[in-house]
Structure formats: C-alpha cells, structure tokens
Motif scaffolding. Structure first.
Motif, PDB file in Angstrom:
ATOM      1  N   TRP A   1      36.396  43.369  36.891  1.00 13.65           N
ATOM      2  CA  TRP A   1      35.595  43.113  38.093  1.00 13.65           C
ATOM      3  C   TRP A   1      35.781  41.728  38.693  1.00 13.65           C
ATOM      4  O   TRP A   1      35.076  41.360  39.635  1.00 13.65           O
ATOM      5  N   GLU A   2      36.693  40.945  38.176  1.00  7.51           N
ATOM      6  CA  GLU A   2      36.887  39.605  38.729  1.00  7.51           C
ATOM      7  C   GLU A   2      37.543  39.668  40.112  1.00  7.51           C
ATOM      8  O   GLU A   2      38.545  40.361  40.296  1.00  7.51           O
ATOM      9  N   ARG A   3      36.984  38.894  41.052  1.00 13.11           N
ATOM     10  CA  ARG A   3      37.555  38.717  42.377  1.00 13.11           C
ATOM     11  C   ARG A   3      37.362  37.246  42.767  1.00 13.11           C
ATOM     12  O   ARG A   3      36.456  36.588  42.259  1.00 13.11           O
TER      13      ARG A   3
ATOM     14  N   PHE B   1      43.555  39.604  36.394  1.00 14.56           N
ATOM     15  CA  PHE B   1      42.095  39.443  36.374  1.00 14.56           C
ATOM     16  C   PHE B   1      41.447  40.093  35.162  1.00 14.56           C
ATOM     17  O   PHE B   1      41.947  41.111  34.663  1.00 14.56           O
TER      18      PHE B   1
ATOM     19  N   ASN C   1      35.193  37.284  50.140  1.00 13.45           N
ATOM     20  CA  ASN C   1      36.197  37.731  49.171  1.00 13.45           C
ATOM     21  C   ASN C   1      37.581  37.407  49.728  1.00 13.45           C
ATOM     22  O   ASN C   1      38.000  37.998  50.723  1.00 13.45           O
TER      23      ASN C   1
ATOM     24  N   THR D   1      40.373  37.524  47.812  1.00 12.61           N
ATOM     25  CA  THR D   1      41.391  38.093  46.915  1.00 12.61           C
ATOM     26  C   THR D   1      42.574  38.679  47.688  1.00 12.61           C
ATOM     27  O   THR D   1      43.729  38.421  47.305  1.00 12.61           O
TER      28      THR D   1
ATOM     29  N   ASP E   1      32.353  41.316  43.168  1.00 10.64           N
ATOM     30  CA  ASP E   1      32.172  41.572  44.605  1.00 10.64           C
ATOM     31  C   ASP E   1      31.003  42.541  44.752  1.00 10.64           C
ATOM     32  O   ASP E   1      31.196  43.731  44.999  1.00 10.64           O
TER      33      ASP E   1
ATOM     34  N   GLU F   1      46.433  37.567  47.130  1.00 11.44           N
ATOM     35  CA  GLU F   1      47.454  38.550  46.738  1.00 11.44           C
ATOM     36  C   GLU F   1      48.628  38.531  47.728  1.00 11.44           C
ATOM     37  O   GLU F   1      49.779  38.679  47.324  1.00 11.44           O
TER      38      GLU F   1
END
Ligand code: ZN
Length: 138
Positions: free
Chosen positions: A115-117, A112, A20, A22, A55, A26
C-alpha cells in the motif's frame, strides 16, 4: 552508473493538500531507463513535504486534523516566525511530515511495501513550488 534528474512543479490552489505523485515518479523512472538503483524524491521548499503512506482519503483527513492540532494555522500571531508572513505552522507541519523519501528500484519498478505510495504534502500553497526526483543506478 546512470543518473537522472527532473523537477516536478506544483501550484496547489489551496493552502494545504496531499497529492499522490507516484505516477509522476514512475514516469521519471521510465524516462531514466534505470532498472536497478535508488530514487530520491524531495520537496525543494521548507513548507512542503514528500512522504510515503497509504492513498486513503480518511487517513489524509486524519493527517489534516492531527497536524492542525500540533501546529494550528491560527492564531497567526501566536508564532514568532510570523513577522511579515503567516506560514510558521507550515514549517512545523513540513518538519513532522518529512522532507524526502528514498525508494529502491528493482527490475525497473518502484519496490514498494504493501500500500505504499508517494505523496507531496503542501502546507503553504497558492504558489509555484517544486519537487526534485533524482534516480541513480544501472
Ligand atoms: Zn516562513
């Protein structure tokens, strides 16, 4: 228009892994100062992917099983590409899981869906590899 570019480096100790990324993306967005625009994240290797999904460890296990059915690593001799190397399956896994993602930036945040990662998919690890983050906007 502002633009920002950064490379994220990975050295995965196993042949395959999903990470992950993300939080790193960020952090790039914070560094860029861009509030409205687009972020592109792409693998800079033809045996690794960047993709968006959940995730959830069960799903990642299911991907691993599914990808091994589609393009099993063994037998290595089953691939014409594997002359002096053994990563034909990794090229195919990358093709299926994709090269890049684009995410909208709205009010300084990654915009997003539920639940998008963002994930880095490694299919031929144990060496240094990189991912490009390019952000454009205002
Ligand atoms: Zn190869």
């Amino acid at each position: 228009m502002k633009s920002f570019r950064k490379e994220l480096w990975f050295n995965v100790p196993t042949r395959r892994a999903f990470i992950n990324i993300t939080p790193q993306v960020e952090e790039c967005l914070r560094e860029s100062g861009i509030r409205e625009g687009l972020v592109l994240v792409n693998a800079m290797h033809i045996t690794a992917s960047v993709f968006i999904n959940d995730d959830e460890s069960g799903l990642h296990h299911d991907y691993e099983v599914w990808l091994e059915k589609l393009a099993p690593h063994e037998p290595v001799s089953g691939y014409r590409h594997n002359v002096g190397e053994d990563n034909a399956d990794a090229h195919m896994k990358r093709q299926v899981m994709g090269r890049e993602v684009i995410v909208a930036v709205t009010e300084g945040r990654l915009d997003f869906g539920t639940w998008e990662r963002i994930f880095y998919g490694e299919f031929d690890g144990r060496r240094r590899k990189r991912v490009l983050v390019k952000i454009i906007g205002e």
